[in-house]
Write a protein that holds these residues in place. Sequence first.
Motif, PDB file in Angstrom:
ATOM      1  N   GLY A 119       0.797  -1.213   0.000  1.00 37.02           N
ATOM      2  CA  GLY A 119       0.000   0.000   0.000  1.00 37.02           C
ATOM      3  C   GLY A 119       0.828   1.260   0.000  1.00 37.02           C
ATOM      4  N   GLN A 120       2.128   1.151  -0.235  1.00 39.58           N
ATOM      5  CA  GLN A 120       3.007   2.301  -0.282  1.00 39.58           C
ATOM      6  C   GLN A 120       3.430   2.586  -1.714  1.00 39.58           C
ATOM      7  OE1 GLN A 120       5.837   0.521   2.414  1.00 39.58           O
ATOM      8  NE2 GLN A 120       5.345   2.027   3.982  1.00 39.58           N
ATOM      9  N   LEU A 121       3.883   3.814  -1.939  1.00 40.21           N
ATOM     10  CA  LEU A 121       4.291   4.221  -3.275  1.00 40.21           C
ATOM     11  C   LEU A 121       5.718   3.763  -3.551  1.00 40.21           C
ATOM     12  CD1 LEU A 121       3.430   5.878  -5.791  1.00 40.21           C
ATOM     13  CD2 LEU A 121       4.538   7.842  -4.711  1.00 40.21           C
ATOM     14  N   ASN A 122       5.892   3.033  -4.626  1.00 39.15           N
ATOM     15  CA  ASN A 122       7.237   2.612  -5.016  1.00 39.15           C
ATOM     16  C   ASN A 122       8.052   3.825  -5.465  1.00 39.15           C
ATOM     17  OD1 ASN A 122       6.782  -0.216  -4.675  1.00 39.15           O
ATOM     18  ND2 ASN A 122       5.596  -0.189  -6.575  1.00 39.15           N
ATOM     19  N   ALA A 123       9.340   3.812  -5.151  1.00 36.89           N
ATOM     20  CA  ALA A 123      10.223   4.927  -5.514  1.00 36.89           C
ATOM     21  C   ALA A 123      10.790   4.735  -6.913  1.00 36.89           C
ATOM     22  CB  ALA A 123      11.360   5.012  -4.508  1.00 36.89           C
ATOM     23  N   PRO A 124      11.313   5.818  -7.531  1.00 39.55           N
ATOM     24  CA  PRO A 124      12.020   5.647  -8.804  1.00 39.55           C
ATOM     25  C   PRO A 124      13.219   4.716  -8.608  1.00 39.55           C
ATOM     26  CG  PRO A 124      11.603   7.972  -8.352  1.00 39.55           C
ATOM     27  CD  PRO A 124      11.269   7.224  -7.100  1.00 39.55           C
ATOM     28  N   PRO A 125      13.643   4.013  -9.634  1.00 43.56           N
ATOM     29  CA  PRO A 125      14.812   3.141  -9.511  1.00 43.56           C
ATOM     30  C   PRO A 125      16.033   3.919  -9.024  1.00 43.56           C
ATOM     31  CG  PRO A 125      13.684   2.753 -11.586  1.00 43.56           C
ATOM     32  CD  PRO A 125      13.047   3.965 -10.979  1.00 43.56           C
ATOM     33  N   ALA A 126      16.697   3.390  -8.014  1.00 44.72           N
ATOM     34  CA  ALA A 126      17.834   4.097  -7.416  1.00 44.72           C
ATOM     35  C   ALA A 126      19.072   4.045  -8.296  1.00 44.72           C
ATOM     36  CB  ALA A 126      18.145   3.502  -6.041  1.00 44.72           C
ATOM     37  N   GLY A 127      19.087   3.162  -9.285  1.00 50.36           N
ATOM     38  CA  GLY A 127      20.262   3.029 -10.135  1.00 50.36           C
ATOM     39  C   GLY A 127      20.412   4.131 -11.162  1.00 50.36           C
ATOM     40  N   ASP A 128      19.348   4.886 -11.420  1.00 57.23           N
ATOM     41  CA  ASP A 128      19.389   5.971 -12.404  1.00 57.23           C
ATOM     42  C   ASP A 128      19.360   7.296 -11.665  1.00 57.23           C
ATOM     43  OD1 ASP A 128      19.047   7.802 -14.456  1.00 57.23           O
ATOM     44  OD2 ASP A 128      17.732   6.488 -15.608  1.00 57.23           O
ATOM     45  N   LYS A 129      20.457   8.036 -11.705  1.00 49.69           N
ATOM     46  CA  LYS A 129      20.563   9.284 -10.944  1.00 49.69           C
ATOM     47  C   LYS A 129      19.793  10.429 -11.577  1.00 49.69           C
ATOM     48  CE  LYS A 129      25.055   9.134 -11.079  1.00 49.69           C
ATOM     49  NZ  LYS A 129      26.486   9.497 -10.854  1.00 49.69           N
ATOM     50  N   ASN A 130      19.480  10.305 -12.865  1.00 47.82           N
ATOM     51  CA  ASN A 130      18.779  11.402 -13.544  1.00 47.82           C
ATOM     52  C   ASN A 130      17.408  10.932 -14.021  1.00 47.82           C
ATOM     53  OD1 ASN A 130      18.828  14.164 -14.505  1.00 47.82           O
ATOM     54  ND2 ASN A 130      18.918  13.328 -16.572  1.00 47.82           N
ATOM     55  N   LEU A 131      16.557  10.617 -13.063  1.00 50.26           N
ATOM     56  CA  LEU A 131      15.232  10.102 -13.357  1.00 50.26           C
ATOM     57  C   LEU A 131      14.243  10.629 -12.325  1.00 50.26           C
ATOM     58  CD1 LEU A 131      13.670   8.101 -15.237  1.00 50.26           C
ATOM     59  CD2 LEU A 131      14.099   6.350 -13.482  1.00 50.26           C
ATOM     60  N   VAL A 132      13.075  11.062 -12.799  1.00 52.60           N
ATOM     61  CA  VAL A 132      12.033  11.590 -11.919  1.00 52.60           C
ATOM     62  C   VAL A 132      10.805  10.692 -12.023  1.00 52.60           C
ATOM     63  CG1 VAL A 132      10.502  13.554 -11.481  1.00 52.60           C
ATOM     64  CG2 VAL A 132      12.888  13.954 -12.111  1.00 52.60           C
ATOM     65  N   GLY A 133      10.147  10.443 -10.903  1.00 50.88           N
ATOM     66  CA  GLY A 133       8.953   9.614 -10.892  1.00 50.88           C
ATOM     67  C   GLY A 133       7.683  10.432 -10.805  1.00 50.88           C
ATOM     68  N   TRP A 134       6.636   9.923 -11.449  1.00 47.81           N
ATOM     69  CA  TRP A 134       5.306  10.535 -11.396  1.00 47.81           C
ATOM     70  C   TRP A 134       4.316   9.488 -10.921  1.00 47.81           C
ATOM     71  CZ3 TRP A 134       1.546   9.399 -15.593  1.00 47.81           C
ATOM     72  CH2 TRP A 134       0.285   9.981 -15.346  1.00 47.81           C
ATOM     73  N   TYR A 135       3.491   9.856  -9.924  1.00 52.34           N
ATOM     74  CA  TYR A 135       2.456   8.939  -9.443  1.00 52.34           C
ATOM     75  C   TYR A 135       1.347   8.875 -10.484  1.00 52.34           C
ATOM     76  CZ  TYR A 135      -1.331   6.962  -6.695  1.00 52.34           C
ATOM     77  OH  TYR A 135      -2.371   6.179  -6.266  1.00 52.34           O
ATOM     78  N   LYS A 136       1.326   7.780 -11.249  1.00 53.59           N
ATOM     79  CA  LYS A 136       0.488   7.696 -12.448  1.00 53.59           C
ATOM     80  C   LYS A 136      -1.002   7.581 -12.161  1.00 53.59           C
ATOM     81  CE  LYS A 136       0.527   2.687 -13.328  1.00 53.59           C
ATOM     82  NZ  LYS A 136      -0.927   2.556 -13.489  1.00 53.59           N
ATOM     83  N   ASP A 137      -1.390   7.194 -10.963  1.00 56.67           N
ATOM     84  CA  ASP A 137      -2.811   7.097 -10.634  1.00 56.67           C
ATOM     85  C   ASP A 137      -3.352   8.367  -9.999  1.00 56.67           C
ATOM     86  OD1 ASP A 137      -3.113   4.489 -11.623  1.00 56.67           O
ATOM     87  OD2 ASP A 137      -2.297   3.643  -9.775  1.00 56.67           O
ATOM     88  N   GLY A 138      -2.511   9.384  -9.894  1.00 57.88           N
ATOM     89  CA  GLY A 138      -2.946  10.693  -9.433  1.00 57.88           C
ATOM     90  C   GLY A 138      -3.137  11.624 -10.621  1.00 57.88           C
ATOM     91  N   ALA A 139      -3.267  12.897 -10.347  1.00 61.81           N
ATOM     92  CA  ALA A 139      -3.429  13.879 -11.422  1.00 61.81           C
ATOM     93  C   ALA A 139      -2.174  13.931 -12.285  1.00 61.81           C
ATOM     94  CB  ALA A 139      -3.717  15.254 -10.828  1.00 61.81           C
ATOM     95  N   ALA A 140      -2.368  14.165 -13.577  1.00 65.97           N
ATOM     96  CA  ALA A 140      -1.245  14.395 -14.476  1.00 65.97           C
ATOM     97  C   ALA A 140      -0.827  15.859 -14.381  1.00 65.97           C
ATOM     98  CB  ALA A 140      -1.636  14.057 -15.915  1.00 65.97           C
ATOM     99  N   PRO A 141       0.453  16.174 -14.564  1.00 63.64           N
ATOM    100  CA  PRO A 141       0.877  17.575 -14.529  1.00 63.64           C
ATOM    101  C   PRO A 141       0.125  18.419 -15.558  1.00 63.64           C
ATOM    102  CG  PRO A 141       2.780  16.127 -14.363  1.00 63.64           C
ATOM    103  CD  PRO A 141       1.594  15.252 -14.695  1.00 63.64           C
ATOM    104  N   GLY A 142      -0.549  19.444 -15.086  1.00 63.58           N
ATOM    105  CA  GLY A 142      -1.364  20.308 -15.941  1.00 63.58           C
ATOM    106  C   GLY A 142      -2.841  20.030 -15.811  1.00 63.58           C
TER     107      GLY A 142
END
Length: 230
Positions: free
Chosen positions: A104-127
């Motif tokens: 029931g927790q939100l998974n984090a972006p993969p820690a192996g990629d230093k230049n990556l941002v995560g978006w919670y896809k079941d929430g609102a989209a940006p905009g």
Amino acid sequence: MTGPQSPQPNSNPSRTASASRPIGRGLLWSAGAFLLGSLLVYNSVDTSADPKPQSHSAVAESPHSSASPAVPDLALPRSAPKRVSIPQIAVDAPFTQLTIGPTGQLNAPPAGDKNLVGWYKDGAAPGERGSAIIAGHVDTKTGPAVFLQLESLKPGATINITREDGIIASFKVDSVETFNKARFPNERVYSDAPTAQLRVITCGGAYDRKVKDYVDNVVVFAHLASFRNA
């Protein structure tokens, strides 16, 4: 995943990784009860999960949303984000989708990629109307990461998000605040909003060697200010 910072709202001293501050720590969001459900704590070094924002379909408008009084009433149709650019802190990174794990927790972006941002896809989209949630690491086991300087962002700065529909949504930063994880204002950060809002989250504060976790979260509050075709 985030960089240390003092718990003072809008206090944004720039920091860099150093030998005195362990790196390799993941995204950490804070625990607490939320308006329509509980949010849980996560240390991404264990790749478990972060607090649980509400799904886009289940969230109702809240009178406690933190929309700025002068926020223009702009909104876009739903479209997934592709890339984020924050010129003030030299961020230019692609997105990955974040999901809720079996606990029931939100998974984090993969820690192996230093230049990556995560978006919670079941929430609102940006905009889109609502509070879109994005997050990234401040550092990983291999060094500084995408949101190392997030705490130094200033009100009035611009966050540009390129979406899959070819639109660039530009958000204006309203505030940059730091919260102790034990007293994280879940309702303020995660509750739905009647306008198009953005929350950018990473870790901050001192690093607690005993629990192997940063003690704070840095949260950027922003609103949709304009949009254009890419």
